[in-house]
Design a protein around this motif. Structure first.
Motif, short mmCIF file in Angstrom:
data_model
loop_
_atom_site.label_atom_id
_atom_site.label_comp_id
_atom_site.label_asym_id
_atom_site.label_seq_id
_atom_site.Cartn_x
_atom_site.Cartn_y
_atom_site.Cartn_z
N SER A 251 0.81 -1.22 0.00
CA SER A 251 0.00 0.00 0.00
C SER A 251 0.84 1.27 0.00
N THR A 252 2.06 1.21 0.54
CA THR A 252 2.90 2.41 0.61
C THR A 252 3.97 2.44 -0.48
N GLY A 253 4.34 1.27 -1.02
CA GLY A 253 5.39 1.21 -2.01
C GLY A 253 6.78 1.32 -1.43
N HIS A 254 6.91 1.09 -0.13
CA HIS A 254 8.21 1.21 0.54
C HIS A 254 8.54 -0.09 1.29
N ALA A 255 9.84 -0.28 1.50
CA ALA A 255 10.27 -1.36 2.39
C ALA A 255 9.86 -0.98 3.82
N ILE A 256 9.43 -1.97 4.59
CA ILE A 256 8.91 -1.72 5.93
C ILE A 256 9.92 -2.17 6.99
N ARG A 257 10.19 -1.28 7.92
CA ARG A 257 11.02 -1.63 9.08
C ARG A 257 10.11 -1.61 10.32
N PRO A 258 9.71 -2.77 10.84
CA PRO A 258 8.78 -2.79 11.97
C PRO A 258 9.47 -2.56 13.30
N VAL A 259 8.79 -1.86 14.20
CA VAL A 259 9.26 -1.72 15.59
C VAL A 259 8.08 -2.03 16.51
N LEU A 260 8.37 -2.68 17.62
CA LEU A 260 7.33 -3.08 18.56
C LEU A 260 6.92 -1.89 19.41
N VAL A 261 5.60 -1.78 19.66
CA VAL A 261 5.09 -0.70 20.50
C VAL A 261 3.97 -1.25 21.37
N ASP A 262 3.80 -0.71 22.56
CA ASP A 262 2.71 -1.08 23.45
C ASP A 262 1.38 -0.63 22.84
N GLU A 263 0.34 -1.46 22.94
CA GLU A 263 -0.93 -1.16 22.26
C GLU A 263 -1.57 0.13 22.79
N ASP A 264 -1.56 0.34 24.11
CA ASP A 264 -2.15 1.57 24.66
C ASP A 264 -1.40 2.80 24.17
N ASN A 265 -0.07 2.68 24.12
CA ASN A 265 0.76 3.78 23.62
C ASN A 265 0.44 4.07 22.15
N LEU A 266 0.23 3.01 21.37
CA LEU A 266 -0.10 3.17 19.96
C LEU A 266 -1.45 3.86 19.78
N ILE A 267 -2.46 3.40 20.52
CA ILE A 267 -3.80 3.99 20.39
C ILE A 267 -3.77 5.47 20.74
N GLU A 268 -3.02 5.84 21.79
CA GLU A 268 -2.92 7.24 22.19
C GLU A 268 -2.41 8.11 21.05
N TYR A 269 -1.36 7.65 20.36
CA TYR A 269 -0.76 8.47 19.30
C TYR A 269 -1.50 8.35 17.98
N GLN A 270 -2.24 7.25 17.78
CA GLN A 270 -3.11 7.19 16.61
C GLN A 270 -4.18 8.28 16.70
N ARG A 271 -4.73 8.49 17.90
CA ARG A 271 -5.75 9.52 18.10
C ARG A 271 -5.18 10.91 17.83
N LYS A 272 -3.91 11.11 18.20
CA LYS A 272 -3.30 12.44 18.06
C LYS A 272 -2.90 12.74 16.62
N TYR A 273 -2.47 11.72 15.88
CA TYR A 273 -1.90 11.96 14.55
C TYR A 273 -2.81 11.55 13.39
N LEU A 274 -3.88 10.78 13.67
CA LEU A 274 -4.70 10.27 12.57
C LEU A 274 -6.12 10.81 12.59
N SER B 61 -2.98 18.47 22.20
CA SER B 61 -2.74 17.13 22.72
C SER B 61 -1.48 17.04 23.56
N ILE B 62 -0.68 18.11 23.55
CA ILE B 62 0.58 18.10 24.29
C ILE B 62 0.32 18.58 25.71
N GLU B 63 0.88 17.90 26.66
CA GLU B 63 0.64 18.25 28.06
C GLU B 63 1.41 19.50 28.44
N GLU B 64 0.71 20.48 29.01
CA GLU B 64 1.37 21.70 29.47
C GLU B 64 2.35 21.41 30.59
N SER B 65 2.05 20.35 31.39
CA SER B 65 2.89 20.03 32.53
C SER B 65 4.23 19.42 32.14
N ASP B 66 4.41 19.13 30.83
CA ASP B 66 5.69 18.57 30.40
C ASP B 66 6.84 19.55 30.65
#
Length: 583
Positions: free
Chosen positions: A119-142, A154-159
């Motif tokens: 679907s992308t036309g590129h070679a894929i380099r997979p990296v493992l990620v925690d599912e909750d962490n993935l869902i959090e950033y899918q919501r922010k970027y997708l 979406s960025i925490e002011e307390s950071d």
């Protein structure tokens, strides 16, 4: 399911990440809740989510990561439609040289990898990620419509936490104050600072343009554009920085300076803020001072053993003057701080005069120059001499008055350390003479010079062998080495596709011996001094730079760039010439 989970637990125990008791507690929780043992360990607080991800990735033979801002390219993240990314449990992170790195909950799924590649036309380099962490950033970027405001919200002011001691008193709330405090501008400023700290940037540039704002970072001495918010946010961004920097937000016609002390990513950071009016609006530059990155060991800065011995001999003299030379940003202040660290002792009174005081050091009395009240280098230095000092460090010798007081201090029983803006060590002698200091005073006060440069280090994550262009080798006297392989970085995500990460010091040390004193006293020319040094086997900055290339720490193009001299080859700024061959 039990077998693999138990093996994971045993793997974690063997690695020393958890105890046997913690594993047994997690297995009991797993039996009652149906959770995986890793999830149970995280819930019980026995193991961090990051440690779990990296342990699982290690067992799978892939890389693991914890998603964060700055790791994800927003444009690349949307290469896969939101619905498909959520179904496959993936998130594209970045694209380098045609290889797409994708965060995946199951990086060993061959059908998913094939589908992503097709679907992308590129070679894929997979990296493992925690599912909750993935869902959090899918919501922010997708999200269906990712606006700047929505993304920044979406960025925490307390950071990023501004130190209370640096906060300004609350005054009347103006419309501009409401715009700053009631918008995502705070989050944008926080993101800029956080990313700069994480990427090791030394400066943050916030520049107005006709259509947008450019936020650039200086990393390893080179500027790189990192963020590009809309033009309409520029005034609010500048005002937010001015507020935390205790500057006048109403004054837009004159340059201003401020300071911010904050905690970012759990690290104490000082920001030196400078504003400058331009025709398109105010430009802000923030110098990032991260004490955790400050190395005070000369050997770790790259000083060779023989040079280190010469420097230590000079600074441990009871009196005299040692000067460090080089252009702005070459690390002169760090070298002086390292020298002071060697001398720091409860029996020694060390006083510094700086503009500004970059890092606060224990057991050292540091004075900040303040031109607004008339506290110049020379005036402060005169007062310091009445404070019974043993060692004096002057941030910079800028004029004859400061130079004369420093020389007199060195002649009257004090050890003086300072900096000069010259290209190399012999040039430092001429600079003092040009300032009007008599030759007999220069010869008597000086112990020696240290000239230095910083060259970018080859990124070890993408280092590769190559043959430099023959004419480039010939230009430094290495024409006989055309068949030798040298090192350079190809460019990867770790180094922002530059091929370099970090910097190595290049040092030239010149000790004033009896013959040099004689040459100085009779006002010998710079060429005569260089001729004498060549006869003694003294090695120049360029020759020391070539040692760095021989050790595989930097490239020939890079060291020629930072030690450029009259008649030197001017290289392609990309660091790669057309006829080079990667092996």
């Amino acid at each position: 399911m039990i077998g693999p989970e138990v093996r994971l637990g045993e793997h974690l125990v063997a690695k020393g990440l958890i105890t046997q008791e913690q594993l047994e507690e997690a297995l009991a929780k797993q039996a009652s809740s149906g959770q995986r043992v890793g999830e149970a360990l995280v819930d019980l607080g026995s193991l961090s989510a990051q440690a779990l991800v990296h342990s699982l990735a290690d067992r799978m033979g892939v890389k693991g990561c914890v998603l964060r801002h700055g790791l994800i390219d927003p444009k690349v993240a949307r290469m896969i439609p939101k619905e498909e990314a959520e179904h496959l449990k993936v998130l594209p992170l970045f694209l380098v040289h045609g290889e797409l790195t994708v965060a995946m909950v199951d990086p060993q799924s061959v059908p998913t990898l094939d589908r992503l590649s097709n679907s992308t036309g590129h070679a894929i380099r997979p990296v493992l990620v925690d599912e909750d962490n993935l869902i959090e950033y899918q919501r922010k970027y997708l999200a269906s419509e990712v606006t700047v405001d929505a993304f920044l919200a979406s960025i925490e002011e307390s950071d990023v936490t501004i130190s209370e001691s640096e906060a300004i008193d609350e005054g009347p709330v103006t419309d501009l104050d409401k715009m700053v405090d009631g918008s995502p501008v705070i989050n944008l400023v926080n993101l800029a600072i956080l990313t700069a700290v994480r990427d090791g940037a030394s400066d943050i540039h916030i520049e107005p343009d006709r259509g947008s704002t450019h936020i650039r970072y200086r990393i390893d001495g080179q500027l790189r554009e990192m963020l590009n918010p809309p033009k309409g946010m520029h005034a609010a961004i500048v005002s937010r920085i001015k507020v935390v920097g205790r500057m006048d937000i109403a004054e837009k016609r004159l340059p201003q300076e401020g300071r911010v002390h904050l905690v970012a990513d759990g690290r104490e950071i000082d920001l030196r803020v400078s504003s400058m009016p331009t025709v398109l609006g105010e430009k802000i530059v923030m110098r990032v001072l991260d004490k955790s990155n400050l190395s005070l060991e000369l050997s770790k800065l790259g000083v060779a053993d023989e040079d280190l011995m010469a420097i230590e001999t000079m600074i441990r003299s009871p009196y005299g003057m040692m000067l460090v030379t080089g252009p702005t940003g070459s690390g002169k202040t760090t070298t002086l701080y390292s020298a002071l660290d060697l001398l720091r002792d409860e029996a020694v009174n060390i006083v510094t005069v700086e503009d500004p005081v970059e890092y606060q050091l224990q057991q050292i009395n540091q004075i900040q120059v303040n031109s607004e009240v008339g506290l110049s280098f020379s005036r402060a230095l005169r007062s310091v001499l009445r404070q019974d000092p043993d060692v004096i460090m002057v941030g910079e010798i800028r004029d004859e008055d400061t130079a004369r007081v420093a020389v007199q201090a060195a002649l009257t029983g004090h050890m003086v350390l300072s900096t000069l803006h010259t290209n190399d060590c012999p040039g430092g002698i001429m600079r003092l003479a040009d300032m009007g200091i008599e030759s007999y005073l220069i010869g008597s006060a000086l112990l020696g010079f240290v000239a230095q440069r910083l060259a970018r280090r080859i990124c070890r994550s993408c280092a590769a062998s190559y043959y430099p262009a023959p004419e480039l080798l010939a230009s430094v006297g290495w024409g006989h080495r055309t068949n030798e392989l040298f090192q350079r970085g190809e460019g990867c995500r770790e180094c922002h596709n530059t091929g370099f990460k970090g910097r190595a010091g290049i040092y030239e040390v010149m000790v004033i011996d009896a013959e040099l004193k004689r040459l100085i006293n009779r006002r010998a020319s710079e060429s005569d001094i260089r001729l004498y040094l060549a006869e003694t086997g003294w090695r120049t900055l360029r020759e020391k730079a070539l040692d760095v290339v021989d050790r595989g720490e930097s490239t020939l193009e890079e060291v020629l760039r930072v030690t450029r001299s009259e008649g030197a080859v001017v290289c392609d700024p990309s660091g790669m010439l057309p006829d080079e061959v990667i092996v």
